[in-house]
Design a protein around this motif. Sequence first.
Motif, PDB file in Angstrom:
ATOM      1  N   GLY A  76      16.432   5.109  55.176  1.00 53.54           N
ATOM      2  CA  GLY A  76      16.841   3.599  55.500  1.00 53.54           C
ATOM      3  C   GLY A  76      15.888   2.641  54.558  1.00 53.54           C
ATOM      4  N   ILE A  77      16.265   1.324  54.741  1.00 55.01           N
ATOM      5  CA  ILE A  77      15.818   0.560  53.756  1.00 55.01           C
ATOM      6  C   ILE A  77      14.361   0.311  54.078  1.00 55.01           C
ATOM      7  CG2 ILE A  77      17.753  -0.542  53.348  1.00 55.01           C
ATOM      8  CD1 ILE A  77      16.661  -2.928  55.166  1.00 55.01           C
ATOM      9  N   VAL A  78      13.623  -0.269  53.191  1.00 50.35           N
ATOM     10  CA  VAL A  78      12.245  -0.621  53.159  1.00 50.35           C
ATOM     11  C   VAL A  78      12.092  -2.072  52.484  1.00 50.35           C
ATOM     12  CG1 VAL A  78       9.616   0.104  52.881  1.00 50.35           C
ATOM     13  CG2 VAL A  78      11.275   1.901  53.349  1.00 50.35           C
ATOM     14  N   VAL A  79      11.090  -2.784  53.316  1.00 51.07           N
ATOM     15  CA  VAL A  79      10.568  -4.024  52.605  1.00 51.07           C
ATOM     16  C   VAL A  79       9.417  -4.264  52.811  1.00 51.07           C
ATOM     17  CG1 VAL A  79      12.901  -5.170  53.035  1.00 51.07           C
ATOM     18  CG2 VAL A  79      11.064  -5.264  54.665  1.00 51.07           C
ATOM     19  N   GLU A 121      13.270  -1.495  48.931  1.00 52.95           N
ATOM     20  CA  GLU A 121      13.560  -0.396  48.372  1.00 52.95           C
ATOM     21  C   GLU A 121      14.921   0.181  49.017  1.00 52.95           C
ATOM     22  OE1 GLU A 121      10.327   2.152  49.426  1.00 52.95           O
ATOM     23  OE2 GLU A 121       8.697   0.578  48.874  1.00 52.95           O
ATOM     24  N   PRO A 122      15.714   0.559  48.359  1.00 48.54           N
ATOM     25  CA  PRO A 122      17.146   1.007  48.988  1.00 48.54           C
ATOM     26  C   PRO A 122      17.018   2.311  49.544  1.00 48.54           C
ATOM     27  CG  PRO A 122      17.159   1.266  46.370  1.00 48.54           C
ATOM     28  CD  PRO A 122      15.989   0.556  46.706  1.00 48.54           C
ATOM     29  N   PRO A 123      18.019   2.899  50.412  1.00 50.66           N
ATOM     30  CA  PRO A 123      17.890   4.259  50.936  1.00 50.66           C
ATOM     31  C   PRO A 123      18.094   5.210  49.961  1.00 50.66           C
ATOM     32  CG  PRO A 123      19.236   2.622  52.186  1.00 50.66           C
ATOM     33  CD  PRO A 123      19.014   1.765  50.820  1.00 50.66           C
ATOM     34  N   GLY A 124      17.248   6.145  49.957  1.00 50.99           N
ATOM     35  CA  GLY A 124      17.604   7.557  49.141  1.00 50.99           C
ATOM     36  C   GLY A 124      16.793   7.341  47.989  1.00 50.99           C
ATOM     37  N   PHE A 136       2.018  -5.057  53.325  1.00 51.21           N
ATOM     38  CA  PHE A 136       2.942  -4.963  54.401  1.00 51.21           C
ATOM     39  C   PHE A 136       4.219  -4.375  54.280  1.00 51.21           C
ATOM     40  CE2 PHE A 136       6.476  -6.634  56.931  1.00 51.21           C
ATOM     41  CZ  PHE A 136       6.184  -6.233  57.985  1.00 51.21           C
ATOM     42  N   PHE A 137       4.421  -3.151  55.013  1.00 57.76           N
ATOM     43  CA  PHE A 137       6.008  -2.618  54.902  1.00 57.76           C
ATOM     44  C   PHE A 137       6.417  -2.631  56.156  1.00 57.76           C
ATOM     45  CE2 PHE A 137       3.617  -0.290  51.221  1.00 57.76           C
ATOM     46  CZ  PHE A 137       4.667  -0.768  50.221  1.00 57.76           C
ATOM     47  N   ASN A 138       7.684  -2.647  56.346  1.00 57.65           N
ATOM     48  CA  ASN A 138       8.630  -2.741  57.344  1.00 57.65           C
ATOM     49  C   ASN A 138       9.555  -1.410  56.705  1.00 57.65           C
ATOM     50  OD1 ASN A 138      10.740  -2.911  59.329  1.00 57.65           O
ATOM     51  ND2 ASN A 138      10.916  -5.002  59.055  1.00 57.65           N
ATOM     52  N   ILE A 139       9.321  -0.254  57.689  1.00 63.70           N
ATOM     53  CA  ILE A 139      10.029   0.852  57.446  1.00 63.70           C
ATOM     54  C   ILE A 139      11.215   1.261  58.261  1.00 63.70           C
ATOM     55  CG2 ILE A 139      10.117   3.407  57.013  1.00 63.70           C
ATOM     56  CD1 ILE A 139       6.837   2.545  55.854  1.00 63.70           C
ATOM     57  N   THR A 140      12.377   1.513  57.902  1.00 63.79           N
ATOM     58  CA  THR A 140      13.588   1.886  58.968  1.00 63.79           C
ATOM     59  C   THR A 140      13.544   3.385  58.628  1.00 63.79           C
ATOM     60  OG1 THR A 140      14.578  -0.456  58.583  1.00 63.79           O
ATOM     61  CG2 THR A 140      15.952   1.312  59.453  1.00 63.79           C
ATOM     62  N   GLY A 141      13.434   3.971  59.685  1.00 70.46           N
ATOM     63  CA  GLY A 141      13.785   5.504  59.464  1.00 70.46           C
ATOM     64  C   GLY A 141      12.318   6.214  59.060  1.00 70.46           C
ATOM     65  N   ALA A 142      12.403   7.578  58.504  1.00 67.71           N
ATOM     66  CA  ALA A 142      11.514   8.337  58.056  1.00 67.71           C
ATOM     67  C   ALA A 142      10.874   7.890  56.566  1.00 67.71           C
ATOM     68  CB  ALA A 142      12.068   9.885  58.140  1.00 67.71           C
ATOM     69  N   MET A 143       9.969   8.864  56.379  1.00 68.54           N
ATOM     70  CA  MET A 143       9.396   8.825  54.971  1.00 68.54           C
ATOM     71  C   MET A 143       9.183  10.114  54.707  1.00 68.54           C
ATOM     72  SD  MET A 143       6.122   6.623  53.756  1.00 68.54           S
ATOM     73  CE  MET A 143       5.226   6.883  52.276  1.00 68.54           C
ATOM     74  N   ILE A 144      10.129  10.674  53.721  1.00 69.65           N
ATOM     75  CA  ILE A 144      10.159  12.340  53.332  1.00 69.65           C
ATOM     76  C   ILE A 144       9.363  12.343  51.949  1.00 69.65           C
ATOM     77  CG2 ILE A 144      11.508  13.780  52.544  1.00 69.65           C
ATOM     78  CD1 ILE A 144      13.728  12.054  54.133  1.00 69.65           C
ATOM     79  N   TYR A 145       8.282  12.872  52.079  1.00 66.72           N
ATOM     80  CA  TYR A 145       7.409  13.153  50.810  1.00 66.72           C
ATOM     81  C   TYR A 145       7.957  14.413  50.072  1.00 66.72           C
ATOM     82  CZ  TYR A 145       3.882  10.371  53.271  1.00 66.72           C
ATOM     83  OH  TYR A 145       3.321   9.286  53.656  1.00 66.72           O
ATOM     84  N   VAL A 146       8.119  14.228  48.772  1.00 69.09           N
ATOM     85  CA  VAL A 146       8.740  15.341  48.006  1.00 69.09           C
ATOM     86  C   VAL A 146       7.881  15.582  46.732  1.00 69.09           C
ATOM     87  CG1 VAL A 146      10.952  14.480  48.498  1.00 69.09           C
ATOM     88  CG2 VAL A 146       9.970  13.670  46.557  1.00 69.09           C
TER      89      VAL A 146
END
Length: 165
Positions: free
Chosen positions: A69-72, A97-100, A117-127
Amino acid sequence: MSEPAIIKESPDVPLEISVGAIPEDDRVWVPQAPGVFFRPLLINTITGQWCNLLKVTRSGIVSRHRHPGIVVGYVIKGQWKYDEHEWTAHQGGFVYEPPGEIHTLRVPDDCSEMVTFFNITGAMIYVDEEGRQIGYEDALTKLDMCREHYANVGLGADYVDQFRR
Protein backbone atom coordinates in the motif's frame (compact mmCIF):
# COMPACT_ATOMS: atom_id res chain seq x y z
CA MET A 1 -42.00 19.83 9.36
CA SER A 2 -40.23 17.04 11.23
CA GLU A 3 -37.68 17.49 13.96
CA PRO A 4 -34.03 16.98 12.99
CA ALA A 5 -32.68 13.56 13.89
CA ILE A 6 -30.42 13.37 16.90
CA ILE A 7 -27.25 11.52 16.09
CA LYS A 8 -25.67 9.66 18.97
CA GLU A 9 -22.18 8.28 19.07
CA SER A 10 -22.02 4.56 18.53
CA PRO A 11 -20.16 2.50 21.13
CA ASP A 12 -18.59 0.67 18.17
CA VAL A 13 -16.81 3.81 16.93
CA PRO A 14 -13.39 4.21 18.52
CA LEU A 15 -12.50 7.50 20.13
CA GLU A 16 -10.14 10.03 18.61
CA ILE A 17 -6.47 10.00 19.53
CA SER A 18 -4.50 13.05 20.60
CA VAL A 19 -1.02 12.50 22.03
CA GLY A 20 2.23 14.40 22.15
CA ALA A 21 4.17 12.87 19.27
CA ILE A 22 7.65 13.19 20.79
CA PRO A 23 7.45 11.31 24.11
CA GLU A 24 8.98 12.66 27.29
CA ASP A 25 9.60 9.10 28.50
CA ASP A 26 12.22 7.32 26.35
CA ARG A 27 10.65 3.97 27.26
CA VAL A 28 7.87 4.76 24.77
CA TRP A 29 10.35 4.25 21.88
CA VAL A 30 10.17 0.59 20.85
CA PRO A 31 13.49 -0.91 19.68
CA GLN A 32 13.25 -2.42 16.22
CA ALA A 33 16.92 -3.02 15.36
CA PRO A 34 20.25 -1.70 16.70
CA GLY A 35 19.93 2.10 16.68
CA VAL A 36 16.40 1.94 15.19
CA PHE A 37 13.26 2.71 17.22
CA PHE A 38 9.61 3.46 16.56
CA ARG A 39 7.03 5.33 18.58
CA PRO A 40 3.44 4.24 17.85
CA LEU A 41 0.86 6.95 17.30
CA LEU A 42 -1.95 4.86 15.77
CA ILE A 43 -2.28 1.13 15.17
CA ASN A 44 -5.48 0.34 13.28
CA THR A 45 -6.01 -3.41 13.45
CA ILE A 46 -9.18 -3.18 11.32
CA THR A 47 -7.73 -1.42 8.26
CA GLY A 48 -4.10 -2.49 8.74
CA GLN A 49 -2.87 1.10 8.84
CA TRP A 50 -0.34 2.36 11.34
CA CYS A 51 1.26 5.71 12.03
CA ASN A 52 4.50 6.05 13.91
CA LEU A 53 7.66 8.00 14.35
CA LEU A 54 10.80 6.24 13.18
CA LYS A 55 13.95 7.28 15.04
CA VAL A 56 17.38 6.19 13.83
CA THR A 57 20.44 7.02 15.93
CA ARG A 58 23.10 5.61 13.62
CA SER A 59 24.13 6.03 10.02
CA GLY A 60 23.94 3.34 7.37
CA ILE A 61 21.25 1.07 5.97
CA VAL A 62 18.13 0.81 8.08
CA SER A 63 16.22 -1.68 5.90
CA ARG A 64 15.46 -2.83 2.36
CA HIS A 65 11.73 -3.26 1.96
CA ARG A 66 8.53 -2.73 -0.01
CA HIS A 67 4.89 -2.02 0.81
CA PRO A 68 1.72 -3.31 -0.88
CA GLY A 69 0.00 0.00 0.00
CA ILE A 70 1.00 3.65 -0.10
CA VAL A 71 3.23 5.23 2.51
CA VAL A 72 3.60 8.92 3.30
CA GLY A 73 6.22 10.46 5.52
CA TYR A 74 7.27 13.78 6.98
CA VAL A 75 10.86 14.32 8.15
CA ILE A 76 10.93 15.92 11.61
CA LYS A 77 14.67 15.77 12.23
CA GLY A 78 17.75 14.83 10.26
CA GLN A 79 17.74 13.30 6.80
CA TRP A 80 17.64 10.00 4.94
CA LYS A 81 17.49 8.64 1.42
CA TYR A 82 16.65 5.60 -0.62
CA ASP A 83 19.61 4.09 -2.43
CA GLU A 84 17.38 3.55 -5.47
CA HIS A 85 16.66 7.30 -5.90
CA GLU A 86 18.64 10.52 -6.34
CA TRP A 87 16.66 12.58 -3.80
CA THR A 88 17.33 12.95 -0.08
CA ALA A 89 14.51 13.54 2.41
CA HIS A 90 15.55 16.48 4.60
CA GLN A 91 14.01 17.96 7.76
CA GLY A 92 10.66 19.46 6.80
CA GLY A 93 10.38 17.27 3.71
CA PHE A 94 7.36 15.21 2.64
CA VAL A 95 7.72 11.78 1.01
CA TYR A 96 5.21 9.67 -0.93
CA GLU A 97 6.03 6.02 -1.61
CA PRO A 98 4.00 4.16 -4.23
CA PRO A 99 2.87 0.59 -3.56
CA GLY A 100 5.19 -2.23 -4.60
CA GLU A 101 8.45 -0.33 -4.98
CA ILE A 102 11.51 -1.87 -3.33
CA HIS A 103 13.70 0.69 -1.59
CA THR A 104 16.69 0.72 0.74
CA LEU A 105 16.44 3.33 3.51
CA ARG A 106 19.82 4.80 4.41
CA VAL A 107 20.79 7.46 6.95
CA PRO A 108 23.89 9.32 5.72
CA ASP A 109 27.15 9.34 7.67
CA ASP A 110 26.81 13.02 8.62
CA CYS A 111 23.43 12.50 10.33
CA SER A 112 23.54 11.46 14.00
CA GLU A 113 19.76 11.19 14.45
CA MET A 114 16.80 10.99 12.10
CA VAL A 115 13.12 11.17 13.13
CA THR A 116 10.37 10.77 10.51
CA PHE A 117 6.61 10.44 10.82
CA PHE A 118 5.28 7.59 8.66
CA ASN A 119 1.68 6.71 7.77
CA ILE A 120 1.75 3.15 6.45
CA THR A 121 -1.14 1.39 4.74
CA GLY A 122 -0.76 -2.37 4.85
CA ALA A 123 2.38 -4.35 5.49
CA MET A 124 6.08 -3.71 5.43
CA ILE A 125 7.87 -6.55 3.65
CA TYR A 126 11.60 -6.81 4.23
CA VAL A 127 13.57 -8.20 1.29
CA ASP A 128 17.14 -9.25 0.54
CA GLU A 129 19.29 -8.04 -2.38
CA GLU A 130 17.47 -10.42 -4.75
CA GLY A 131 14.05 -9.17 -3.64
CA ARG A 132 13.18 -12.32 -1.63
CA GLN A 133 11.11 -11.81 1.48
CA ILE A 134 13.13 -12.10 4.71
CA GLY A 135 10.72 -10.45 7.15
CA TYR A 136 7.30 -8.95 7.59
CA GLU A 137 5.55 -6.36 9.73
CA ASP A 138 1.96 -5.19 9.85
CA ALA A 139 -0.36 -3.54 12.36
CA LEU A 140 -0.70 -6.76 14.36
CA THR A 141 3.03 -7.51 14.57
CA LYS A 142 3.66 -3.87 15.54
CA LEU A 143 1.06 -4.23 18.29
CA ASP A 144 2.81 -7.38 19.56
CA MET A 145 6.23 -5.69 19.50
CA CYS A 146 4.83 -2.81 21.55
CA ARG A 147 3.12 -5.10 24.07
CA GLU A 148 6.32 -7.05 24.70
CA HIS A 149 8.52 -3.95 24.96
CA TYR A 150 6.15 -2.01 27.23
CA ALA A 151 5.77 -5.02 29.54
CA ASN A 152 9.58 -5.36 29.74
CA VAL A 153 10.22 -1.67 30.53
CA GLY A 154 7.56 -1.35 33.22
CA LEU A 155 4.89 0.57 31.32
CA GLY A 156 2.66 -2.51 31.12
CA ALA A 157 1.69 -4.48 28.04
CA ASP A 158 -1.62 -2.62 27.87
CA TYR A 159 0.15 0.76 27.45
CA VAL A 160 -0.10 0.30 23.69
CA ASP A 161 -3.90 -0.02 23.82
CA GLN A 162 -4.24 3.78 23.83
CA PHE A 163 -2.94 3.78 20.23
CA ARG A 164 -5.02 0.83 19.01
CA ARG A 165 -8.14 1.37 16.99
